[in-house]
Design an enzyme around this catalytic site. Structure first.
Site, PDB file in Angstrom:
ATOM      1  N   ARG A   1     -25.602 -14.478 -26.653  1.00 50.06           N
ATOM      2  CA  ARG A   1     -25.846 -15.790 -27.282  1.00 50.06           C
ATOM      3  C   ARG A   1     -26.451 -15.489 -28.641  1.00 50.06           C
ATOM      4  NH1 ARG A   1     -28.839 -21.119 -24.880  1.00 50.06           N
ATOM      5  NH2 ARG A   1     -26.803 -21.182 -23.835  1.00 50.06           N
TER       6      ARG A   1
ATOM      7  N   CYS B   1     -25.055 -31.067 -20.903  1.00 50.56           N
ATOM      8  CA  CYS B   1     -25.240 -29.631 -20.628  1.00 50.56           C
ATOM      9  C   CYS B   1     -26.696 -29.273 -20.372  1.00 50.56           C
ATOM     10  CB  CYS B   1     -24.664 -28.800 -21.768  1.00 50.56           C
ATOM     11  SG  CYS B   1     -25.472 -29.058 -23.345  1.00 50.56           S
TER      12      CYS B   1
ATOM     13  N   HIS C   1     -19.475 -23.321 -27.137  1.00 53.29           N
ATOM     14  CA  HIS C   1     -20.240 -23.090 -25.912  1.00 53.29           C
ATOM     15  C   HIS C   1     -19.258 -23.037 -24.724  1.00 53.29           C
ATOM     16  CE1 HIS C   1     -23.445 -22.705 -23.245  1.00 53.29           C
ATOM     17  NE2 HIS C   1     -24.142 -23.793 -23.467  1.00 53.29           N
TER      18      HIS C   1
ATOM     19  N   ASP D   1     -24.606 -34.616 -25.783  1.00 51.19           N
ATOM     20  CA  ASP D   1     -25.470 -33.448 -25.970  1.00 51.19           C
ATOM     21  C   ASP D   1     -26.631 -33.902 -26.851  1.00 51.19           C
ATOM     22  OD1 ASP D   1     -26.472 -30.881 -25.924  1.00 51.19           O
ATOM     23  OD2 ASP D   1     -24.962 -30.023 -27.269  1.00 51.19           O
TER      24      ASP D   1
ATOM     25  N   GLN E   1     -20.361 -23.258 -20.859  1.00 47.36           N
ATOM     26  CA  GLN E   1     -20.723 -24.593 -20.378  1.00 47.36           C
ATOM     27  C   GLN E   1     -19.484 -25.369 -19.952  1.00 47.36           C
ATOM     28  OE1 GLN E   1     -23.965 -25.989 -20.092  1.00 47.36           O
ATOM     29  NE2 GLN E   1     -22.811 -27.462 -18.888  1.00 47.36           N
TER      30      GLN E   1
ATOM     31  N   ARG F   1     -23.197 -23.751 -13.482  1.00 49.79           N
ATOM     32  CA  ARG F   1     -23.310 -22.658 -14.454  1.00 49.79           C
ATOM     33  C   ARG F   1     -23.364 -21.323 -13.719  1.00 49.79           C
ATOM     34  NH1 ARG F   1     -25.016 -23.501 -19.551  1.00 49.79           N
ATOM     35  NH2 ARG F   1     -24.088 -21.452 -19.797  1.00 49.79           N
TER      36      ARG F   1
END
Ligand code: CP
Length: 276
Positions: free
Chosen positions: A75, A229, A102, A189, A105, A257
């Site tokens: 990341r 998320c 992402h 988000d 996700q 996840r």
């Protein structure tokens, strides 16, 4: 499988480096717990604990880690750094989020929708909020799974033009009530993501009309689901209660996840499992 106490460890003897240059809860725990459950050993590396913090080039890191471990998870703010790492590594590299994308996700989101509503192909999905990394990954997912995506964002917060030009374009809509009308899945988000530090107040004002509430979701399809998320900011992109609404599946989405990242890791390493 883990919940049912089934031990499944195809990755015994494997090691993965998890490099997180930005904060994480779900992604880190999902990978660390998932790798351990599969029999592999995860090694967490933060910028400050490694020579990355003292300027070691990411391409050198890729070569070094390829000599030592079987998989790299990263990341990092810049998408180019994920590419550099992948280009310099001889082992699989997983993008655990950049400011552009992402993808991990989306695996969890797509799994969650499929578990609860079946295939997402042909469904109507509405992303409400900033045209940023989650939105970009929804655009990519809409092309991969062929669903109809509407993006609802304020003027000036549209998705990245390269992503938009990369294939079928989402419908752009400014008015949240119109955007969610009839949607099978509504997603949002945070209004200020990692990378927007210092602009939070300005963004709160701009995005105020884009909050997800029960009355907004009432305009979606009868069986609509709501995803986020996480982490969520109650009172901003979501009101105080919507995460606990029966249409919200955010806790299952977060749990997925773990499951989707386990599947991803196994998929990425399947060749080396077959030919140790
Ligand atoms: N959704 C998500 O990526 O969560 P973390 O930032 O906690 O990993």
């Amino acid at each position: 499988m883990h919940e049912n106490k089934v031990v499944y460890q195809p990755l015994i003897g494997k090691t993965a480096a998890i490099i997180l240059q930005m904060e994480s809860t779900r992604t880190r725990v999902g990978f660390e717990a998932g790798l351990a459950q599969l029999g592999a050993h995860p090694i967490f590396l933060s910028t400050k604990d490694t020579q990355l913090g003292r300027g070691e080039p990411i391409s050198d890191l890729g070569k070094v880690l390829s000599e030592m471990v079987d998989l790299i998870v990263i990341r990092t703010p810049k998408q180019e750094d994920v590419q550099l790492l992948a280009d310099s590594s001889s082992i699989p590299v997983i993008n655990a989020m950049t400011t552009l994308l992402h993808p991990c996700q989306l695996l969890a989101d797509m799994q969650t929708f499929r578990e609860l509503r079946g295939p997402i192909t042909g469904k109507k999905v509405t992303f409400v909020g900033d045209g940023y990394n989650m939105c970009h990954s929804y655009i990519n997912a809409s092309r991969r799974w062929d669903f109809n995506l509407t993006v609802c964002c304020p003027m000036g917060f549209e998705p990245n033009s390269d992503i938009l030009e990369g294939g079928t374009k989402p419908r752009l809509e400014r008015i949240p009530e119109k955007a969610v009308s009839g949607a099978d899945l509504v997603v949002t988000d945070v209004w200020s993501s990692m990378g927007h530090e210092g602009y939070e107040m300005e963004r709160k004002k701009t995005f105020k009309p884009y909050q997800i509430t029960e009355s907004l979701l009432d305009l979606a399809a009868e069986n609509a689901l709501f995803m986020h998320c996480l982490p969520a900011h109650r009172g901003e992109e979501v009101n105080e209660t919507i995460l606990d609404d029966e249409r919200s599946v955010v806790w299952r989405e977060a749990g997925n996840r773990l499951h989707s990242q386990k599947a991803l890791v196994e998929f990425m390493l399947k060749e080396s499992i077959a030919n140790p």
